[in-house]
Motif scaffolding. Structure first.
Motif, PDB file in Angstrom:
ATOM      1  N   CYS A 127      -2.850  -2.062  -7.040  1.00  0.00           N
ATOM      2  CA  CYS A 127      -2.509  -3.397  -5.914  1.00  0.00           C
ATOM      3  C   CYS A 127      -2.908  -4.691  -6.314  1.00  0.00           C
ATOM      4  O   CYS A 127      -2.123  -5.818  -6.293  1.00  0.00           O
ATOM      5  N   GLN A 128      -4.085  -4.595  -6.945  1.00  0.00           N
ATOM      6  CA  GLN A 128      -4.761  -6.052  -7.537  1.00  0.00           C
ATOM      7  C   GLN A 128      -4.214  -6.651  -8.661  1.00  0.00           C
ATOM      8  O   GLN A 128      -3.842  -7.815  -8.849  1.00  0.00           O
TER       9      GLN A 128
ATOM     10  N   LYS B 109       0.925  -1.463  -0.094  1.00  0.00           N
ATOM     11  CA  LYS B 109       0.057   0.087  -0.049  1.00  0.00           C
ATOM     12  C   LYS B 109       0.793   1.167   0.153  1.00  0.00           C
ATOM     13  O   LYS B 109       0.649   2.232  -0.816  1.00  0.00           O
TER      14      LYS B 109
ATOM     15  N   GLN C  51       1.035   4.412  -2.965  1.00  0.00           N
ATOM     16  CA  GLN C  51       0.644   5.614  -2.606  1.00  0.00           C
ATOM     17  C   GLN C  51       1.666   6.589  -3.051  1.00  0.00           C
ATOM     18  O   GLN C  51       1.509   7.506  -3.558  1.00  0.00           O
TER      19      GLN C  51
ATOM     20  N   THR D 124       1.140  -8.183   2.196  1.00  0.00           N
ATOM     21  CA  THR D 124      -0.119  -8.811   1.500  1.00  0.00           C
ATOM     22  C   THR D 124       0.085 -10.078   1.010  1.00  0.00           C
ATOM     23  O   THR D 124       1.191 -10.400  -0.041  1.00  0.00           O
TER      24      THR D 124
ATOM     25  N   TYR E  94      -5.890   4.042 -13.433  1.00  0.00           N
ATOM     26  CA  TYR E  94      -6.281   2.870 -12.622  1.00  0.00           C
ATOM     27  C   TYR E  94      -6.552   3.539 -11.078  1.00  0.00           C
ATOM     28  O   TYR E  94      -5.685   4.766 -11.091  1.00  0.00           O
ATOM     29  N   ASN E  95      -7.064   3.009 -10.164  1.00  0.00           N
ATOM     30  CA  ASN E  95      -6.942   3.657  -8.830  1.00  0.00           C
ATOM     31  C   ASN E  95      -5.943   2.731  -8.003  1.00  0.00           C
ATOM     32  O   ASN E  95      -5.434   1.719  -8.695  1.00  0.00           O
ATOM     33  N   GLU E  96      -5.654   3.171  -6.990  1.00  0.00           N
ATOM     34  CA  GLU E  96      -4.453   2.247  -6.251  1.00  0.00           C
ATOM     35  C   GLU E  96      -5.039   0.926  -5.907  1.00  0.00           C
ATOM     36  O   GLU E  96      -3.940   0.237  -5.978  1.00  0.00           O
ATOM     37  N   THR E  97      -6.214   0.872  -5.503  1.00  0.00           N
ATOM     38  CA  THR E  97      -6.519  -0.602  -5.286  1.00  0.00           C
ATOM     39  C   THR E  97      -6.375  -1.338  -6.613  1.00  0.00           C
ATOM     40  O   THR E  97      -6.054  -2.534  -6.452  1.00  0.00           O
ATOM     41  N   GLN E  98      -6.861  -0.879  -7.676  1.00  0.00           N
ATOM     42  CA  GLN E  98      -6.506  -1.768  -8.934  1.00  0.00           C
ATOM     43  C   GLN E  98      -5.244  -1.992  -9.406  1.00  0.00           C
ATOM     44  O   GLN E  98      -4.996  -3.213  -9.675  1.00  0.00           O
TER      45      GLN E  98
END
Ligand code: PLP
Length: 308
Positions: free
Chosen positions: A78-79, A53, A57, A298, A72-76
């Motif tokens: 990371c995925q 994370k 960031q 993670t 894309y956003n941060e969650t995407q």
């Protein structure tokens, strides 16, 4: 280099060798790209990424400084990293997300029509430096000046500063360089932050001229747990010569003790007690052996590796 099965490029996993770009890619010409270096480790519960994370960031922070809209956003992201590891067939190593201005316009200042491309690769990468305890030379190049750029962003173009500093010690016995700031205070290594130990207190360079290392932050957390005092305070190279211990921190180098600076051996020239205890705890943390740090990991569920 050691390759793996696949690379994630703009939302799709493709075979490693197929991850190509056009020669007129903007980022290739002007360094208009941002990246991260992240490690993942084998643990008792499978592979785990350390501080994903925080890295993502910083990735978005760096992109923002270049006016780059990551689609894309941060969650995407990371995925996508998790998916890349699962399909790569690699259990432990290094992860490299990179966002760059693509092909379409050669003006230096990126125009709105220029695409932003993203890739994620991972590969096994053990030791970054060539010795466990390193000899360091002060570079004649100073670290990028905070009034010339956003010095705490991980922008690809910044690394020419590290490259020039590092080239100067190629074919010498030095393992790494140390860059000073414009006023002669210690900034950091070519790809790592620095800590010194004096009178049982730990000093590290404050925010300003450095990349705010995620490992640096972990070292400060570890030091607190070990009841050690860390001060973020500028210091000159002379303070390193007379230090009890000195070490580098960084995702790639992890915790690496410094034996000497410009030929002057620091203390006995061995890894010191405080460096050793921080290094040992760091290794336990990243390998999932410290429950208090499990939230920094993670874990990756095993999936079928991509066949090419
Ligand atoms: C110039 C520089 N300083 C410091 C660091 C250490 O940062 P981190 O601990 O987040 O890997 C790095 C590594 O990315 C770096 O390239």
């Amino acid at each position: 280099m050691i390759t793996t099965q696949c690379i994630w490029k703009n939302g799709v996993l493709i075979p490693w060798q197929a991850a190509q770009i056009h020669v007129l890619t903007h980022g290739l010409h002007y360094g208009s790209a941002v990246f991260e270096g992240i490690r993942f480790y084998k643990t008792d519960k499978g592979s785990a990424i350390f501080k994903l994370k925080e890295h993502i960031q910083r990735f978005f922070y760096s992109a923002k400084q270049l006016g780059m809209q990551i689609p894309y956003n941060e969650t995407q992201i990371c995925q996508a990293i998790v998916e890349t590891l699962q399909k790569s067939g690699c259990e432990e190593g290094y992860i490299r997300p990179l966002a760059f201005y693509g092909y379409g316009n050669m003006k230096v200042v990126p125009t709105a029509d220029l695409p932003v491309e993203i890739i994620i690769a991972c590969w096994p990468w053990k030791d970054y430096l060539s010795a466990p305890v390193v000899d360091v030379a002060i570079s004649p190049f100073i670290r990028i000046h905070p009034q010339s750029t956003v010095a705490d962003a991980k922008i690809s173009g910044h690394y020419v500063n590290s490259i020039l500093a590092g080239l100067a010690i190629q074919n010498t016995h030095y393992h790494e360089v140390l860059l000073l700031d414009a006023e002669g205070f210690v900034a950091e290594g070519s790809a790592e932050n620095i800590f010194i130990v004096k009178n049982n207190r730990i000093l590290t360079t404050p925010k300003g001229t450095i990349l705010m290392g995620i490992t640096r932050e972990t070292v400060m957390q570890i030091a607190k747990d070990l009841n050690l005092v860390v001060e973020e305070k500028r210091f000159k190279p002379e303070e390193i010569y007379s230090a009890e211990e000195a070490f580098f921190s960084g995702t790639a180098v992890e915790i690496t003790a410094i034996r000497s600076l410009d030929g002057q051996v620091i203390a006995q020239g061995n890894i010191g007690i405080i460096t050793e205890s921080i290094k040992t705890r760091y290794q336990k943390i990243v390998h999932g052996q410290v429950p208090a740090f499990h939230s920094a990991l993670t874990w990756i569920e095993k999936e079928e590796v991509m066949t090419v």
